[in-house]
Write an enzyme that holds these catalytic residues in place. Sequence first.
Site, PDB file in Angstrom:
ATOM      1  N   GLU A  93       0.840  -1.197   0.000  1.00 57.80           N
ATOM      2  CA  GLU A  93       0.000   0.000   0.000  1.00 57.80           C
ATOM      3  C   GLU A  93       0.874   1.245   0.000  1.00 57.80           C
ATOM      4  OE1 GLU A  93      -2.257  -0.207   3.641  1.00 57.80           O
ATOM      5  OE2 GLU A  93      -2.523  -2.359   3.451  1.00 57.80           O
ATOM      6  N   LYS A 141       2.440   4.580   1.157  1.00 57.17           N
ATOM      7  CA  LYS A 141       2.536   5.209   2.484  1.00 57.17           C
ATOM      8  C   LYS A 141       2.240   6.692   2.296  1.00 57.17           C
ATOM      9  CE  LYS A 141       5.264   5.521   6.651  1.00 57.17           C
ATOM     10  NZ  LYS A 141       5.311   6.974   6.848  1.00 57.17           N
TER      11      LYS A 141
HETATM   12  S1  IVH Z   1      -0.146   1.067   8.735  1.00 56.54           S
HETATM   13  C1  IVH Z   1       0.951  -0.197  13.085  1.00 56.54           C
HETATM   14  N1  IVH Z   1      -0.537   1.915   6.308  1.00 56.54           N
HETATM   15  O1  IVH Z   1       2.537   5.887   8.514  1.00 56.54           O
HETATM   16  C2  IVH Z   1       1.220   0.836  12.077  1.00 56.54           C
HETATM   17  N2  IVH Z   1       0.330   3.448   7.892  1.00 56.54           N
HETATM   18  O2  IVH Z   1       4.906   5.261  10.374  1.00 56.54           O
HETATM   19  C3  IVH Z   1       0.035   1.039  11.270  1.00 56.54           C
HETATM   20  N3  IVH Z   1       0.723   5.677   7.003  1.00 56.54           N
HETATM   21  O3  IVH Z   1       1.199   6.380  11.707  1.00 56.54           O
HETATM   22  C4  IVH Z   1       0.322   1.904  10.159  1.00 56.54           C
HETATM   23  N4  IVH Z   1       0.018   5.293   4.965  1.00 56.54           N
HETATM   24  O4  IVH Z   1       0.132   7.601   9.781  1.00 56.54           O
HETATM   25  C5  IVH Z   1      -0.120   2.233   7.543  1.00 56.54           C
HETATM   26  N5  IVH Z   1      -0.976   2.506   4.124  1.00 56.54           N
HETATM   27  C6  IVH Z   1      -0.560   2.839   5.346  1.00 56.54           C
HETATM   28  C7  IVH Z   1      -0.102   4.136   5.668  1.00 56.54           C
HETATM   29  C8  IVH Z   1       0.345   4.394   6.955  1.00 56.54           C
HETATM   30  C9  IVH Z   1       0.513   6.184   5.792  1.00 56.54           C
HETATM   31  C10 IVH Z   1       1.284   6.402   8.162  1.00 56.54           C
HETATM   32  C11 IVH Z   1       0.452   6.305   9.411  1.00 56.54           C
HETATM   33  C12 IVH Z   1       1.338   5.737  10.473  1.00 56.54           C
HETATM   34  C13 IVH Z   1       2.686   5.974   9.902  1.00 56.54           C
HETATM   35  C14 IVH Z   1       3.603   4.888  10.407  1.00 56.54           C
END
Ligand code: IVH
Length: 623
Positions: A63, A65
């Site tokens: 996915e 980021k």
């Molecule tokens: S999963 C347990 N998926 O990245 C961690 N995070 O450094 C769950 N973020 O705080 C995060 N896109 O704000 C996840 N597709 C995505 C994301 C994403 C952006 C951000 C999110 C998180 C940070 C982690």
Amino acid sequence: MKKLSLSHKIIGSPPSKKFKKIKHLKPMLSLSNAFDENDMIDFISKITNFLNIKDKDVELSSEPKIDGISATLIYEKGVLNRGLSRGDGIIGEDILENLKTIKEIPKVIKDNNVPSLLEIRGEIYIGKKDFKSMKGSFANPRNAAGGSLRQKDSKATAKIPLKYFAYGFGTIQPMTFDTQIEFLEKIKKWGFSINPLCIGVKNLKEIEARHSYIDSLRASLDYDIDGLVYKVNSLKLQERLGNTSNSPRWAIAYKFSSEKAITKIKSIVIQVGRTGAITPVAKVEPVTVGGVVVSNATLHNEDEINRKDIRVGDTIQIQRAGDVIPQVISVDKSKRNQNSKKYIFPEKCLCGSITQKEINKSTKKEDAVRRCLKGYECDFIAREKLKHIVSKEAFNIDGLGKKVIDQLWDLKLIRKPSDIFSLNYEKIENLEGWGELSINNLKKAVNNSKVIDLDRFIFSIGIRHIGQENAKILAGFFKNIIKFTDLFENRDRKKTLENLIDLDGIGQIQIDSINTFFSNKKNIEITKNLIGKLKIVDFKVQSKKGKFSNKTIMFTGGFEKMSRSEAKSLVESQGGKVLGTISKKLDILVTGNSKPTKKKIENAKLLKIKIIKETEWYKILDL
Ligand code: IVH
């Protein structure tokens, strides 16, 4: 009344307004990072080792980021009734009204089968095009999104074109999903906005192909992304993998390589950090890197400058990745002016005292970093220490960020930590950028922070090498602040420090550092004064309830269904502790079928310790 003038203008958002603080149902963790293929190989092998499924493929979701601001939405019986910011990951802020202004966020989910409790996590962002047409002082869309979400008046937020992508969940009851991809598809049907570039991948080859493909699309997307997030697709496996202290074992952020630019060094200055580390910084001709204007770049330390022979006037290449400070990567010596002179690193701190390079005890080598050893006696260190004390992970005082500390420091309104609790609010209220409302909020925030847990307090005082985890271990040892103050007296300190070596996680480096900190009279005086202003809450033993509450377990031999690491993490998540040696303290020895050590079994028998076999172990775990 005449406004006092500021020594510099505050950029970015004004002192934050007060939002209600609410504990997350489940912590909002962060992600560990991967920067190249090797890091991804590492990530996958850690997973397969942990799950004891070596050489098998693990399906992952891939996915984008999104580089925005994370938020969590809680639906009860399909109705959105709570919306929180991430905060420090444990406690978030109630920003529901602001989140509700985002059109694409469903306020009600129209489906009879929606779980009664559904927590959706996602990233709020501002589109690149929208950002360009917005008037405002924010450096990039991410900061603008953050500022907009923290508006006290949701009518002001409603005017900002905020968007979001949902990417995960917190608590769901009852749980009805088996995989991450199934989850994303389902919530899309429920009306949530899901990033269209999410897909499943099976192996490293697919991961690498996806990485270059999305990287090639990056510039054409209307939102900033700084990498791809890879998550183990099976939710069962995610649960088995669990978390380390800050991040899940089942996910990683595979970052894109950072953006680079060419510029020229105008001057080299030094900065002093809260531990006294002297960092050289290149002031460069302003240049845009990845949408942000950069005018400073770190040069790391003296050795780095010497190795690259970096000089004032040099043409250099810099890179910037995410929120980290831009770095100087190389010098173009062909463009160097013939009269340029080698840079001589200053031997004195900005406070005027001589700096030193420490000798590493184990390698006997000189440290690369030069340090000022004056602690609070150095004004430059003291100011940085104050910034640490008010930070999110420490006292977490809203409205007292780094810029405000600089402002109050320059006006001599604050010098040492205890000053935070006797601020001259009348003077501050008359400063530019402050008013009645922000002062009241600041007063409340300062007051609230007077009650602080012992572990946070220990972390806050900023002893070198004592991070959050170590502070927790120490708090568990000292239990209350009275016992902690034993460290103030020379004789008691020696005895106390001797006992610390037995603590799991505390080593000689930490012990030496605690000793150095409390050998300094000024540190003791400052800590004492601070304690006088606070109510420090005793450490509560968080003995987890579970199958192994207060039990000690040891393993010998290999298991078929799980790795040693998984067995250990299962014991810990169920309240037990894993020991490494047989002793009277041990409750159970578990013997795996593959090559258990005979000597250990014999010793356990001698001490009449309960011994169980692999099959019984699985029975206890209901496997
Ligand atoms: S999963 C347990 N998926 O990245 C961690 N995070 O450094 C769950 N973020 O705080 C995060 N896109 O704000 C996840 N597709 C995505 C994301 C994403 C952006 C951000 C999110 C998180 C940070 C982690």
